[in-house]
Design a protein around this motif. Structure first.
Motif, mmCIF file in Angstrom:
data_model
loop_
_atom_site.group_PDB
_atom_site.id
_atom_site.type_symbol
_atom_site.label_atom_id
_atom_site.label_comp_id
_atom_site.label_asym_id
_atom_site.label_seq_id
_atom_site.Cartn_x
_atom_site.Cartn_y
_atom_site.Cartn_z
ATOM 1 N N ALA A 136 0.824 -1.203 0.000
ATOM 2 C CA ALA A 136 0.000 0.000 0.000
ATOM 3 C C ALA A 136 0.862 1.258 0.000
ATOM 4 O O ALA A 136 0.554 2.237 -0.678
ATOM 5 C CB ALA A 136 -0.926 -0.006 1.211
ATOM 6 N N THR A 137 1.958 1.262 0.761
ATOM 7 C CA THR A 137 2.811 2.450 0.827
ATOM 8 C C THR A 137 3.438 2.745 -0.517
ATOM 9 O O THR A 137 3.400 3.884 -1.006
ATOM 10 C CB THR A 137 3.902 2.251 1.894
ATOM 11 O OG1 THR A 137 3.287 1.997 3.160
ATOM 12 C CG2 THR A 137 4.777 3.478 1.988
ATOM 13 N N LEU A 138 4.019 1.733 -1.124
ATOM 14 C CA LEU A 138 4.626 1.919 -2.434
ATOM 15 C C LEU A 138 3.568 2.258 -3.478
ATOM 16 O O LEU A 138 3.795 3.070 -4.376
ATOM 17 C CB LEU A 138 5.375 0.652 -2.840
ATOM 18 C CG LEU A 138 6.227 0.736 -4.117
ATOM 19 C CD1 LEU A 138 7.256 1.849 -4.006
ATOM 20 C CD2 LEU A 138 6.916 -0.593 -4.380
ATOM 21 N N GLY A 139 2.373 1.659 -3.348
ATOM 22 C CA GLY A 139 1.298 1.963 -4.284
ATOM 23 C C GLY A 139 0.843 3.409 -4.168
ATOM 24 O O GLY A 139 0.613 4.088 -5.171
ATOM 25 N N LEU A 165 -12.613 0.637 -8.462
ATOM 26 C CA LEU A 165 -12.889 -0.367 -9.487
ATOM 27 C C LEU A 165 -12.139 -1.666 -9.201
ATOM 28 O O LEU A 165 -12.702 -2.762 -9.299
ATOM 29 C CB LEU A 165 -12.496 0.189 -10.859
ATOM 30 C CG LEU A 165 -12.725 -0.717 -12.062
ATOM 31 C CD1 LEU A 165 -14.213 -0.976 -12.267
ATOM 32 C CD2 LEU A 165 -12.130 -0.106 -13.319
ATOM 33 N N LEU A 166 -10.869 -1.552 -8.838
ATOM 34 C CA LEU A 166 -10.061 -2.754 -8.629
ATOM 35 C C LEU A 166 -10.416 -3.466 -7.332
ATOM 36 O O LEU A 166 -10.300 -4.698 -7.250
ATOM 37 C CB LEU A 166 -8.578 -2.381 -8.629
ATOM 38 C CG LEU A 166 -8.031 -1.783 -9.923
ATOM 39 C CD1 LEU A 166 -6.533 -1.526 -9.799
ATOM 40 C CD2 LEU A 166 -8.309 -2.700 -11.108
ATOM 41 N N GLN A 167 -10.859 -2.734 -6.338
ATOM 42 C CA GLN A 167 -11.170 -3.370 -5.054
ATOM 43 C C GLN A 167 -12.380 -4.287 -5.143
ATOM 44 O O GLN A 167 -12.523 -5.187 -4.312
ATOM 45 C CB GLN A 167 -11.409 -2.290 -3.997
ATOM 46 C CG GLN A 167 -10.126 -1.636 -3.501
ATOM 47 C CD GLN A 167 -10.375 -0.447 -2.602
ATOM 48 O OE1 GLN A 167 -11.525 -0.064 -2.389
ATOM 49 N NE2 GLN A 167 -9.316 0.150 -2.082
ATOM 50 N N ARG A 168 -13.235 -4.095 -6.136
ATOM 51 C CA ARG A 168 -14.411 -4.956 -6.237
ATOM 52 C C ARG A 168 -14.028 -6.396 -6.518
ATOM 53 O O ARG A 168 -14.666 -7.319 -6.038
ATOM 54 C CB ARG A 168 -15.324 -4.441 -7.355
ATOM 55 C CG ARG A 168 -15.992 -3.137 -7.014
ATOM 56 C CD ARG A 168 -16.888 -2.672 -8.118
ATOM 57 N NE ARG A 168 -17.282 -1.286 -7.910
ATOM 58 C CZ ARG A 168 -17.552 -0.438 -8.863
ATOM 59 N NH1 ARG A 168 -17.478 -0.825 -10.131
ATOM 60 N NH2 ARG A 168 -17.902 0.807 -8.590
ATOM 61 N N LEU A 171 -8.468 -6.835 -7.153
ATOM 62 C CA LEU A 171 -7.352 -6.809 -8.098
ATOM 63 C C LEU A 171 -6.255 -5.856 -7.645
ATOM 64 O O LEU A 171 -5.148 -5.907 -8.194
ATOM 65 C CB LEU A 171 -7.847 -6.395 -9.484
ATOM 66 C CG LEU A 171 -8.639 -7.440 -10.263
ATOM 67 C CD1 LEU A 171 -9.055 -6.883 -11.612
ATOM 68 C CD2 LEU A 171 -7.816 -8.700 -10.461
ATOM 69 N N ASN A 172 -6.571 -4.976 -6.678
ATOM 70 C CA ASN A 172 -5.544 -4.039 -6.239
ATOM 71 C C ASN A 172 -4.346 -4.767 -5.637
ATOM 72 O O ASN A 172 -3.204 -4.341 -5.799
ATOM 73 C CB ASN A 172 -6.132 -3.049 -5.237
ATOM 74 C CG ASN A 172 -6.832 -3.743 -4.087
ATOM 75 O OD1 ASN A 172 -7.440 -4.798 -4.265
ATOM 76 N ND2 ASN A 172 -6.755 -3.175 -2.900
ATOM 77 N N CYS A 282 1.572 -12.600 -9.957
ATOM 78 C CA CYS A 282 0.738 -11.394 -9.882
ATOM 79 C C CYS A 282 0.318 -10.927 -11.280
ATOM 80 O O CYS A 282 -0.824 -10.492 -11.476
ATOM 81 C CB CYS A 282 1.491 -10.282 -9.164
ATOM 82 S SG CYS A 282 1.718 -10.577 -7.392
ATOM 83 N N LEU A 283 1.210 -11.002 -12.241
ATOM 84 C CA LEU A 283 0.882 -10.597 -13.610
ATOM 85 C C LEU A 283 -0.201 -11.495 -14.183
ATOM 86 O O LEU A 283 -1.151 -11.017 -14.828
ATOM 87 C CB LEU A 283 2.140 -10.648 -14.479
ATOM 88 C CG LEU A 283 1.948 -10.291 -15.964
ATOM 89 C CD1 LEU A 283 1.421 -8.880 -16.117
ATOM 90 C CD2 LEU A 283 3.259 -10.473 -16.723
#
Length: 463
Positions: A136-139, A165-168, A171-172, A282-283
């Protein structure tokens, strides 16, 4: 520059739709009469119409261009982080081996190269399974840099929209994981490259030192750490070399080479390969989940659009189904099954007798002098487009942007369109400069215009 001309991706479409929803949620509903009308013409289910409406509004209000700027800023931010990662990794390699004037303590060097990496890797794993906020910090740093590089005030809702959008689909975590592991992969690759460069150009001696421990724990640790790298062909110092390195600086080149190979192998296997495998995972999950992103129609901002985009008559099946291929048209030319002729006046004053005597086949649409009359006519044209449309304009008025936008929209809903620039009434005069502005604006729109009556053309289709 290539990104400026490419069509938005499916992710971009979902992203812009979410950004428009957030904007309307914070600032109130947008002026969307034309957007709703276009969405209904586009057809499809509610989700498709909401997306089409949002894309049109985003293009009109500059959010599409802001998205392009934001993505450019994101690339610059990522490039800056990549440069920092490469320089940091090279610095780790240089700090671990030093300048070659003193012998290298192998376990201090190993701690320098892998210590922070392994600690943060364990922290990422704990956050992934328990907190769900890994990276989260780096993001946040990446998002902050992206906004600073973009420098577009219209991009204020883009970053929050992307996160929502990604949290649904959660995907974050995969996107941030890809960012974290990708940067660490670069850092460890740079560190490994620096090790190779230094070991190839300088002569290093390797030792281990202790005051409290015996040699056996170091022998066991060396063999344990070198077990996996040995499967890839890296050497492990034998017991005699390890004991000799603990007693004095070994002078044999074979011992130096064995320690160097062991160090490279341990960094590769325990530093670089885990990051490579996790970045690949992750990719894969990111690409897989990105295809499953859909609009959440239960959100208040989307649910309240149902009546405007899906009229009740459509929901109960009164209208025909939408065609498979929608017509492509330009101003003044609508390739569809249009018929009839229509004459309409635009903001004409009461001094002018209107309408003129019309042929039986030409319909009078009145005078457009209010927003309600404009929207009503546009709604009718979207359902029953005429083959020929003539629009009478008073050239004494200035061709403002609102009037020109309305003319273009009317023309896009007719088979052919002509603009009738009315002549001045007796006792009045036309401003030549203003008339020239009309000609220039209509030419720019690609609309045919003249100061002669178009009634013959309306009736017969020719002059």
């Amino acid at each position: 520059m290539e990104d400026l001309v490419t069509a938005p991706t499916e992710l971009d479409k979902r992203w812009l739709t979410e950004a428009v929803r957030l904007r309307e949620e914070h600032a109130g509903p947008l002026e969307d009469q034309e957007a709703n009308r276009r969405a209904r013409q586009q057809g499809g289910d509610l989700a498709a119409r909401i997306e089409h409406r949002a894309l049109w509004l985003a293009e009109r209000d500059g959010m599409t261009q802001a998205l392009r700027h934001w993505k450019q800023g994101a690339r610059l931010a990522l490039l800056a982080l990549m440069i920092v990662a490469v320089l940091s990794g090279a610095g780790l390699g240089l700090a671990a081996l030093g300048d070659g004037q003193r012998p290298v303590n192998v376990f201090w060097a190993l701690g320098t190269l892998l210590g922070l990496n392994l600690v943060l890797l364990v922290g990422w794993a704990l956050g992934f399974f328990f907190a769900g906020e890994q990276g989260a910090t780096l993001g946040r740093l990446w998002l902050w840099l992206s906004e600073r590089f973009a420098r577009d005030a219209k991009a204020v809702h883009l970053a929050p929209a992307l996160l929502v959008l990604l949290q649904r689909k959660r995907l974050n975590r995969w996107l941030l994981g890809l960012l974290v592991h990708g940067l660490w992969l670069l850092a460890m690759s740079a560190a490994l490259g620096m090790l190779l460069a230094l070991l190839a150009t300088r002569r290093y001696g390797f030792v281990w030192e202790t005051t409290l421990l015996a040699a056996e724990p170091f022998i066991a640790l060396t063999n344990a750490l070198g077990a996996l790298p040995s499967l890839l062909g890296f050497s492990i110092p034998d017991e005699s070399m390890i004991r000799a390195s603990g007693a004095t600086l070994p002078s044999l080149d074979i011992a130096r080479q064995a320690w160097a190979s062991w160090l490279l192998g341990v960094v590769l296997v325990y530093g670089l390969l885990p990051r490579l495998l996790l970045a690949t995972l992750c990719l894969w999950r990111w690409r897989q989940g990105r295809r499953q992103l859909v609009l959440d129609l239960s959100l208040p901002g989307h649910a309240q659009l149902r009546d405007a985009l899906m009229p009740r008559s459509e929901r109960i099946g009164v209208q025909d189904a939408a065609p498979e291929h929608l017509p492509q048209f330009e101003a003044g030319q609508l390739e569809t099954g249009s018929s009839g002729a229509l004459l309409v006046g635009l903001e004409l004053d009461d001094q002018r007798a209107w309408p003129p005597t019309l042929p039986r086949t030409v319909t009078n649409a009145g005078v457009l002098d209010s927003r309600e009359s404009r929207n009503k006519l546009l709604e009718q044209l979207s359902r029953f487009p005429p083959a020929r449309l003539a629009i009478a304009c008073d050239p004494r008025r200035s061709p403002d942007r609102g009037s020109l936008a309305l003319l273009a929209e009317l023309a896009r809903n007719a088979g052919a369109t002509r603009i009738w620039l009315l002549q001045a009434l007796p006792g009045q005069a036309l401003d030549a400069a203003r008339l020239g502005d009309w000609h220039e604006a209509l030419d720019r729109l690609g609309l045919h215009h003249a100061d002669t009556s178009p009634l013959t053309w309306l009736e017969h289709g020719h002059d």
